[in-house]
Design an enzyme around this catalytic site. Structure first.
Site, short mmCIF file in Angstrom:
data_model
loop_
_atom_site.label_atom_id
_atom_site.label_comp_id
_atom_site.label_asym_id
_atom_site.label_seq_id
_atom_site.Cartn_x
_atom_site.Cartn_y
_atom_site.Cartn_z
N THR A 98 0.83 -1.22 0.00
CA THR A 98 0.00 0.00 0.00
C THR A 98 0.86 1.26 0.00
O THR A 98 0.65 2.17 -0.81
CB THR A 98 -0.94 0.00 1.22
OG1 THR A 98 -1.91 -1.03 1.03
CG2 THR A 98 -1.65 1.33 1.39
N THR A 123 4.94 11.55 7.30
CA THR A 123 5.08 11.55 8.76
C THR A 123 6.47 12.01 9.20
O THR A 123 7.45 11.82 8.46
CB THR A 123 4.80 10.12 9.29
OG1 THR A 123 5.22 10.03 10.65
CG2 THR A 123 5.56 9.07 8.50
N ASP A 124 6.54 12.53 10.42
CA ASP A 124 7.85 12.90 10.98
C ASP A 124 8.74 11.68 11.18
O ASP A 124 9.95 11.81 11.34
CB ASP A 124 7.66 13.65 12.32
CG ASP A 124 6.91 12.85 13.38
OD1 ASP A 124 6.44 11.74 13.09
OD2 ASP A 124 6.80 13.36 14.52
N GLU A 125 8.13 10.48 11.21
CA GLU A 125 8.93 9.27 11.47
C GLU A 125 9.96 8.98 10.40
O GLU A 125 10.88 8.20 10.62
CB GLU A 125 8.01 8.05 11.63
CG GLU A 125 7.12 8.18 12.84
CD GLU A 125 6.57 6.84 13.31
OE1 GLU A 125 7.13 5.80 12.96
OE2 GLU A 125 5.57 6.87 14.04
N TYR A 147 7.32 0.32 8.95
CA TYR A 147 6.33 1.36 8.63
C TYR A 147 7.01 2.64 8.15
O TYR A 147 6.72 3.14 7.06
CB TYR A 147 5.46 1.68 9.87
CG TYR A 147 4.75 3.02 9.75
CD1 TYR A 147 3.72 3.20 8.82
CD2 TYR A 147 5.11 4.12 10.53
CE1 TYR A 147 3.09 4.43 8.67
CE2 TYR A 147 4.48 5.35 10.39
CZ TYR A 147 3.47 5.50 9.46
OH TYR A 147 2.85 6.73 9.32
N LYS A 151 7.11 4.55 4.46
CA LYS A 151 6.67 5.94 4.24
C LYS A 151 7.79 6.76 3.60
O LYS A 151 7.55 7.57 2.71
CB LYS A 151 6.23 6.59 5.56
CG LYS A 151 4.94 6.08 6.15
CD LYS A 151 3.70 6.32 5.28
CE LYS A 151 3.26 7.77 5.24
NZ LYS A 151 1.95 7.93 4.55
P1 NAD Z 1 -5.55 5.06 9.53
O1 NAD Z 1 -4.80 3.79 9.71
O2 NAD Z 1 -6.52 5.48 10.56
O3 NAD Z 1 -6.34 5.03 8.13
C1 NAD Z 1 -5.79 4.58 6.95
C2 NAD Z 1 -6.90 4.47 5.92
O4 NAD Z 1 -6.32 4.04 4.67
C3 NAD Z 1 -7.99 3.46 6.28
O5 NAD Z 1 -9.26 4.02 6.06
C4 NAD Z 1 -7.74 2.30 5.32
O6 NAD Z 1 -8.92 1.56 5.00
C5 NAD Z 1 -7.14 3.01 4.12
N1 NAD Z 1 -6.30 2.12 3.31
C6 NAD Z 1 -5.30 1.31 3.72
N2 NAD Z 1 -4.77 0.63 2.68
C7 NAD Z 1 -5.45 1.04 1.58
C8 NAD Z 1 -5.37 0.71 0.20
N3 NAD Z 1 -4.47 -0.19 -0.26
N4 NAD Z 1 -6.19 1.32 -0.66
C9 NAD Z 1 -7.11 2.24 -0.23
N5 NAD Z 1 -7.25 2.57 1.07
C10 NAD Z 1 -6.43 1.98 1.97
O7 NAD Z 1 -4.44 6.17 9.29
P2 NAD Z 1 -4.29 7.65 9.84
O8 NAD Z 1 -3.74 7.62 11.21
O9 NAD Z 1 -5.54 8.39 9.57
O10 NAD Z 1 -3.12 8.19 8.88
C11 NAD Z 1 -3.43 8.76 7.61
C12 NAD Z 1 -2.14 9.20 6.93
O11 NAD Z 1 -1.47 10.15 7.76
C13 NAD Z 1 -1.14 8.07 6.71
O12 NAD Z 1 -0.54 8.24 5.46
C14 NAD Z 1 -0.12 8.24 7.83
O13 NAD Z 1 1.15 7.75 7.46
C15 NAD Z 1 -0.13 9.74 8.00
N6 NAD Z 1 0.21 10.22 9.35
C16 NAD Z 1 -0.45 9.74 10.45
C17 NAD Z 1 -0.14 10.25 11.72
C18 NAD Z 1 -0.84 9.77 12.94
O14 NAD Z 1 -0.46 10.15 14.05
N7 NAD Z 1 -1.90 8.98 12.85
C19 NAD Z 1 0.86 11.23 11.85
C20 NAD Z 1 1.53 11.68 10.70
C21 NAD Z 1 1.18 11.18 9.45
O1 TDX Z 2 0.54 0.23 23.79
C1 TDX Z 2 1.35 1.14 23.54
N1 TDX Z 2 2.23 1.52 24.52
C2 TDX Z 2 3.16 2.51 24.34
O2 TDX Z 2 3.93 2.81 25.25
C3 TDX Z 2 1.40 1.81 22.26
C4 TDX Z 2 0.46 1.43 21.16
C5 TDX Z 2 2.34 2.80 22.10
N2 TDX Z 2 3.21 3.13 23.08
C6 TDX Z 2 4.20 4.19 22.83
C7 TDX Z 2 5.03 4.00 21.57
C8 TDX Z 2 5.29 5.43 21.11
O3 TDX Z 2 6.44 5.94 21.77
O4 TDX Z 2 3.49 5.40 22.63
C9 TDX Z 2 4.07 6.20 21.59
C10 TDX Z 2 3.05 6.43 20.50
O5 TDX Z 2 2.79 5.18 19.88
P1 TDX Z 2 1.85 5.02 18.58
O6 TDX Z 2 0.49 5.54 18.91
O7 TDX Z 2 1.97 3.61 18.11
O8 TDX Z 2 2.51 6.06 17.59
P2 TDX Z 2 3.96 6.18 16.93
O9 TDX Z 2 4.68 4.90 16.94
O10 TDX Z 2 4.64 7.37 17.57
O11 TDX Z 2 3.51 6.53 15.42
C11 TDX Z 2 2.42 7.45 15.18
O12 TDX Z 2 2.87 8.72 14.81
C12 TDX Z 2 3.37 8.89 13.51
C13 TDX Z 2 1.43 6.90 14.14
O13 TDX Z 2 1.00 5.62 14.50
C14 TDX Z 2 2.02 6.91 12.77
O14 TDX Z 2 1.07 6.48 11.80
C15 TDX Z 2 2.46 8.30 12.45
O15 TDX Z 2 3.13 8.31 11.23
#
Ligand code: NAD
Ligand code: TDX
Length: 342
Positions: A98, A123-125, A147, A151
């Protein structure tokens, strides 16, 4: 404007779809989402009633679907991705497909279809862990997990369309988001919903890892500024104003919820756990006039209250045996027992 949002049934994508429909009355939104375990149409109740929103269930790696969907689109905002670091440690296949293949297919087909602007949500990651200082947009990419590596690859793939074809790709790199409708595998919704049920909060390692939390609506506003005023070929970091250790966040959640600190359970750490992300976000503030508007304390209070009042939403997810419970067992059983990561 006709805007294609990918991943618009996920956490951030659904907020963005709802936000865009409210703020841009003349625009229509096509929402392409595969509805993986993380996609949820109940995040889109309002949007589904709108004649300006069309939902298409489809995969961004499926060429005919992408070709068909891209017709007549002016702008793409690409959220669709596999997003959970811990899942990528168990099996990264879907992340490669994906995040890398999907982004390639989308950017290429968008260019062929004559799309005017493609905003790739990253993402910042991708910068990897940084103990001190901040990472500007020019910092090298040093991702740690499958992951973040996928990205980073998707960022480079998208940028290559700008470098080689001058196809107007723009990239955003945001810090950790939080807010309503976040799937309860991620740190904040997992800890909040566990606390509601008086179930231990599994804190990885010592809990000293540092994250910068941004409310999802502030992220949507930042993306809007990039869609409207960003420069093609540019990368924009997006970050909130403060950093928090995980243990401080866990304690704050419990205090705000009136629950005992004894619910915190230190468990085996995430392998390769990034200690800190700290993107430098001066560029989007200076050039596009964006600023975060929600403080973490205020946003967290409101988010806790949302999970308390929307228990149907997350209980349905947490009761899913395949998508949630078997994953949760795999992820946490060994950790809770202090075992090694397998
Ligand atoms: P999420 O996991 O909640 O949602 C992802 C969505 O993408 C879902 O609705 C899923 O069904 C869809 N999807 C997955 N594979 C697919 C495919 N092959 N075709 C079509 N749809 C597909 O994700 P999120 O947390 O909302 O993150 C959205 C974006 O933002 C991502 O690109 C992520 O890397 C980025 N991002 C997330 C965070 C965070 O903290 N959550 C931070 C920075 C950047
Ligand atoms: O059960 C847990 N216990 C715990 O200590 C989980 C799920 C996480 N953690 C810690 C790991 C991280 O240091 O908390 C912090 C945040 O964890 P996540 O919610 O898994 O986020 P992170 O790994 O920081 O990544 C997130 O931010 C950048 C999003 O999942 C990504 O999609 C985004 O790109």
């Amino acid at each position: 404007m006709r805007i294609l949002v990918t991943g618009g049934a996920g956490f951030i994508g659904s907020h963005f779809v709802n936000y865009w429909l409210k703020r841009h009355a003349g625009d229509s939104v096509i929402n392409l989402d595969k509805l993986t375990y993380a996609g949820n149409l109940s995040n889109l109740r309002e949007a589904m009633k709108s004649a300006r929103h069309r939902f298409i269930k489809g995969d961004i790696t499926h060429l005919p679907t992408v070709k068909r969907t891209m017709k007549g689109v002016d702008t793409v905002v690409h959220f669709a991705a596999e997003t959970h670091v811990d899942r990528s440690l168990l099996n990264a296949d879907a992340f490669i497909r994906t995040n890398i293949q999907g982004t390639f297919t989308l950017t290429q087909e968008a260019r062929v279809a004559g799309v005017k602007r493609f905003v790739h949500i990253s993402t910042d990651e991708v910068y990897g862990s940084i103990e001190k200082g901040k990472t500007p947009e020019t910092a090298p990419l040093e991702p740690s997990s499958p992951y973040s590596s996928s990205k980073a690859a998707s960022d480079l793939m998208a940028l290559s369309q700008w470098i080689t074809h001058r196809f107007p790709v723009l990239i955003t790199r945001c810090t950790n988001n939080y807010g309503p409708y976040q799937y309860p595998e991620k740190f904040l919704p997992l800890f909040i919903t566990n606390a509601i049920d008086n179930v231990p909060l599994p804190l990885y390692g010592k809990g000293i890892n540092i994250r910068n939390w941004l409310h999802v609506t502030d992220h949507c506003r930042a993306i809007e500024s990039v869609v409207k005023r960003g420069k093609p070929g540019q990368i924009y970091n997006i970050a909130g104003d403060r950093e928090w250790t995980n243990i401080a966040v866990a304690k704050l959640i419990l205090t705000l919820m009136g629950k005992p600190g004894s619910l915190i359970r230190h468990v085996t750490d995430r392998p390769g756990h990034d200690i800190r992300y700290a993107p430098e976000s001066g560029k989007i503030r200076r050039e596009l006039g964006w600023r975060p508007s929600v403080t973490f304390e205020q946003g967290l209070k409101e988010t806790i209250s949302w999970y308390e009042t929307h228990q149907d939403w997350w209980r349905k997810i947490k009761s899913d045996k395949t998508a949630y419970q078997s994953y949760y067992r795999k992820q946490y059983t060994h950790r809770i027992n202090g075992g090694k990561y397998s």
